[in-house]
Design an enzyme around this catalytic site. Structure first.
Site: not given
Ligand code: DQA
Length: 142
Positions: A9-10, A17, A22, A72, A75, A96, A98, A105
């Protein structure tokens, strides 16, 4: 070698964003870079993004044909037992990724439900993290 890149998501909002966290590239631009690299090394890359937990679970369940998944979960990393169980259900070999360094963080980002069953975790290298995952999977073939 077939690899499925899954984003949660997002991450469809990348490019606009929280750019300081990011980066500036949007998801299509990142996927194009991944695709270029995959072609260079003779791998096949497919891409899936969803904001919906259930859609991610279903896609993972349908991913048996892939050699590897690079995921990835955004959240959902920190909340989703369902995504962990889906990865376990197909015995997925996955990395995985990120973009940000989740360990520098907020406390709530420092728990991942999937790290303990991943091949490994790449966190904090921006979009280059996806390319590093590809480098690693390519190196495994040598
Ligand atoms: C994320 C880190 C997560 O905590 C966050 O909710 C994201 C992006 C990252 O790629 O750094 O949406 O996965």
């Amino acid at each position: 070698m077939k690899i499925l890149f899954i984003n949660g998501p997002n991450l469809n909002m990348l490019g606009t964003r929280e750019k300081d966290v990011y980066g500036n590239l949007n998801l299509d631009e990142i996927n194009n870079l991944i695709n270029e690299k995959a072609e260079m090394i003779g791998a096949e890359a497919d891409f899936f993004q969803s904001n919906v937990e259930g859609n991610l679970v279903t896609k993972i369940q349908e991913s048996r044909d892939y050699d590897y998944i690079v995921i990835n979960p955004a959240a959902f990393t920190h909340t989703s037992i369902a995504i962990r169980d889906a990865l376990l259900s197909i015995n997925a070999k996955f990395i995985e990724v990120h973009l940000s360094n989740i360990y520098s963080r907020e406390d709530f980002r420092q728990n991942s439900y999937i790290s303990s069953i991943a091949i490994g975790v790449i966190s904090g290298f921006g979009h280059i993290g996806y390319l590093l995952a590809l480098d690693y999977l390519n190196a495994l073939r040598d």
